[in-house]
Motif scaffolding. Structure first.
Motif, mmCIF file in Angstrom:
data_model
loop_
_atom_site.group_PDB
_atom_site.id
_atom_site.type_symbol
_atom_site.label_atom_id
_atom_site.label_comp_id
_atom_site.label_asym_id
_atom_site.label_seq_id
_atom_site.Cartn_x
_atom_site.Cartn_y
_atom_site.Cartn_z
ATOM 1 N N SER A 106 10.609 2.277 -5.146
ATOM 2 C CA SER A 106 9.249 2.551 -5.621
ATOM 3 C C SER A 106 8.189 1.722 -4.909
ATOM 4 O O SER A 106 7.004 1.862 -5.191
ATOM 5 N N THR A 107 8.592 0.851 -3.997
ATOM 6 C CA THR A 107 7.667 0.188 -3.073
ATOM 7 C C THR A 107 8.160 0.501 -1.665
ATOM 8 O O THR A 107 9.352 0.711 -1.447
ATOM 9 N N LYS A 108 7.230 0.539 -0.695
ATOM 10 C CA LYS A 108 7.630 1.029 0.617
ATOM 11 C C LYS A 108 7.414 0.036 1.750
ATOM 12 O O LYS A 108 8.211 0.009 2.690
ATOM 13 N N SER A 109 6.388 -0.782 1.714
ATOM 14 C CA SER A 109 6.163 -1.713 2.824
ATOM 15 C C SER A 109 7.325 -2.692 2.962
ATOM 16 O O SER A 109 7.723 -3.046 4.079
ATOM 17 N N VAL A 111 10.442 -2.096 2.072
ATOM 18 C CA VAL A 111 11.594 -1.356 2.588
ATOM 19 C C VAL A 111 11.470 -1.170 4.099
ATOM 20 O O VAL A 111 12.451 -1.337 4.839
ATOM 21 N N VAL A 112 10.268 -0.836 4.559
ATOM 22 C CA VAL A 112 10.040 -0.702 6.000
ATOM 23 C C VAL A 112 10.359 -2.012 6.719
ATOM 24 O O VAL A 112 11.011 -2.026 7.769
ATOM 25 N N ALA A 113 9.919 -3.125 6.146
ATOM 26 C CA ALA A 113 10.185 -4.431 6.760
ATOM 27 C C ALA A 113 11.685 -4.710 6.822
ATOM 28 O O ALA A 113 12.183 -5.248 7.830
ATOM 29 N N LEU A 114 12.409 -4.334 5.765
ATOM 30 C CA LEU A 114 13.861 -4.537 5.756
ATOM 31 C C LEU A 114 14.547 -3.648 6.786
ATOM 32 O O LEU A 114 15.519 -4.068 7.439
ATOM 33 N N MET A 115 14.071 -2.423 6.938
ATOM 34 C CA MET A 115 14.637 -1.538 7.951
ATOM 35 C C MET A 115 14.402 -2.109 9.349
ATOM 36 O O MET A 115 15.300 -2.097 10.199
ATOM 37 N N ARG A 116 13.200 -2.619 9.584
ATOM 38 C CA ARG A 116 12.902 -3.213 10.891
ATOM 39 C C ARG A 116 13.790 -4.428 11.155
ATOM 40 O O ARG A 116 14.231 -4.661 12.286
ATOM 41 N N GLN A 117 14.072 -5.184 10.116
ATOM 42 C CA GLN A 117 14.874 -6.390 10.275
ATOM 43 C C GLN A 117 16.353 -6.076 10.503
ATOM 44 O O GLN A 117 16.991 -6.678 11.374
ATOM 45 N N HIS A 188 0.762 4.082 0.461
ATOM 46 C CA HIS A 188 1.597 4.305 -0.719
ATOM 47 C C HIS A 188 1.532 3.117 -1.661
ATOM 48 O O HIS A 188 1.315 3.259 -2.868
ATOM 49 N N ASP A 189 1.710 1.921 -1.137
ATOM 50 C CA ASP A 189 1.766 0.735 -1.991
ATOM 51 C C ASP A 189 0.424 0.451 -2.650
ATOM 52 O O ASP A 189 0.372 -0.010 -3.800
ATOM 53 N N ALA A 190 -0.676 0.735 -1.940
ATOM 54 C CA ALA A 190 -2.002 0.543 -2.532
ATOM 55 C C ALA A 190 -2.235 1.533 -3.669
ATOM 56 O O ALA A 190 -2.733 1.165 -4.749
ATOM 57 N N VAL A 191 -1.861 2.786 -3.459
ATOM 58 C CA VAL A 191 -2.048 3.817 -4.486
ATOM 59 C C VAL A 191 -1.232 3.488 -5.728
ATOM 60 O O VAL A 191 -1.738 3.545 -6.863
ATOM 61 N N ALA A 247 7.435 -7.362 -5.180
ATOM 62 C CA ALA A 247 7.572 -6.632 -3.915
ATOM 63 C C ALA A 247 6.230 -6.100 -3.422
ATOM 64 O O ALA A 247 5.986 -6.021 -2.223
ATOM 65 N N ASN A 248 5.352 -5.759 -4.354
ATOM 66 C CA ASN A 248 4.040 -5.188 -3.989
ATOM 67 C C ASN A 248 2.926 -6.188 -4.297
ATOM 68 O O ASN A 248 1.814 -5.812 -4.662
ATOM 69 N N ARG A 249 3.210 -7.463 -4.122
ATOM 70 C CA ARG A 249 2.315 -8.533 -4.562
ATOM 71 C C ARG A 249 0.922 -8.425 -3.961
ATOM 72 O O ARG A 249 -0.081 -8.535 -4.675
#
Length: 301
Positions: A106-109, A111-117, A188-191, A247-249
């Motif tokens: 339900s948070t995406k930024s 998850v993207v960071a984890l995928m990049r890592q 997404h995370d802002a919305v 996660a969406n701090r």
């Protein structure tokens, strides 16, 4: 991506890591739509995986994500976001080149960071997603046909994501009956900080404020439908919402600051007895709420 992975094709091997409401319902819907030939479920609970087989949610069970993904076409990581770093690290060396990796967080930024890592060589096949569907139920027994019918799904492809990978994830969610929307992870995370995460924090904080009062028991005795409607989401899972908030701090702090400014303005209006300003504020909010309700009703008819 080979011909067998085109969005119009069926017969895919799907690996679901975390066989609960989100992952199990995804598998059931795709099986009913004829889009998957085989579903492998991954989890730590042998009892839950056995129940998933009995219920027809999955065909095979595995306790090893690394083993399960070796011949996968699509991997859905449906664990809590806090477990995804370990999952991505485990599967990274074993993912087939063509395999598409998506999630249900339900948070995406983050998850993207984890995928990049953890999946740097596989970013072209990464398609983060957020199904807007929930329930108080958990485990394989929570999986249900039709959970995603007419529900919104947000996909947040990376700049590196191959168009065919994003198209496949969109097509799979549409086969589940969902309406798919696309935006960036940051948007997404802002919305969702605005319309989901902040309301949960406010509901928890408001009820906790009452708990601290000397006459809390008397207050709760007289709480009725207004209290019920305003605080329903304070009955949500505390650890899950703690993790979502953390996660969406950054986005959530912006929303909290804006809300505190509005509260301060309302407090000043009340202190000054400014009935006109309060009426204007309440009418503006009421009109916006009514317009949203009409739009929501049409979209869910």
């Amino acid at each position: 991506m080979g011909d067998s992975m085109q969005a119009g094709e069926g017969g895919l091997t799907l690996v679901v890591i975390g066989v609960g409401l989100i992952g199990g319902s995804f598998a059931l819907a795709l099986r009913r739509a004829g889009r998957v030939a085989k579903v492998i479920g991954v989890g730590r609970s042998a009892a839950n995986l056995q129940r998933a087989i009995e219920l027809g949610v999955i065909d095979e069970a595995s306790h090893s994500a690394a083993d399960a993904v070796r011949h996968a076409d699509v991997v859905l990581v449906a664990t809590p976001v806090g477990q995804m770093a370990r999952v991505f690290a485990d599967i990274a060396p074993h993912l087939p080149l063509h395999c598409v990796v998506t999630d249900g967080g339900s948070t995406k930024s983050d998850v993207v960071a984890l995928m990049r890592q953890h999946l740097p060589a596989h970013l072209a096949s990464c398609v983060p997603a957020h199904p807007i569907a929930g329930s108080d139920l958990s485990g394989a027994a929570a999986a249900q046909y039709g959970l995603y019918d007419n529900r919104r799904i947000v996909v947040t492809p990376l700049p590196e994501t191959r168009p065919a990978a994003a198209a496949l994830v969109r097509a799979l969610w549409q086969a589940c009956g969902a309406r798919v929307y696309e935006m960036s992870a940051a948007e997404h995370d802002a919305v969702f900080a605005t319309v989901s995460h902040l309301p949960h924090l406010l509901a928890f904080a408001y009820v906790d404020t009452i708990v601290a009062k000397a006459d809390a028991a008397r207050c709760f005795d007289f709480a009725a439908t207004g209290f019920r409607d305003f605080t329903r989401i304070a009955g949500s899972h505390p650890e899950m919402w703690r993790d979502i908030a953390l996660a969406n701090r950054d986005a959530l702090l912006v929303e909290l600051d804006a809300f505190q400014a509005t509260l301060a303005a309302l407090r000043q209006e009340l202190l000054a007895g400014d009935a006109e300003a309060m009426t204007t504020r309440f009418e503006r909010a009421r009109e916006a709420r009514q317009q949203w309700q009409q739009h929501f009703n049409r979209g869910n008819a």
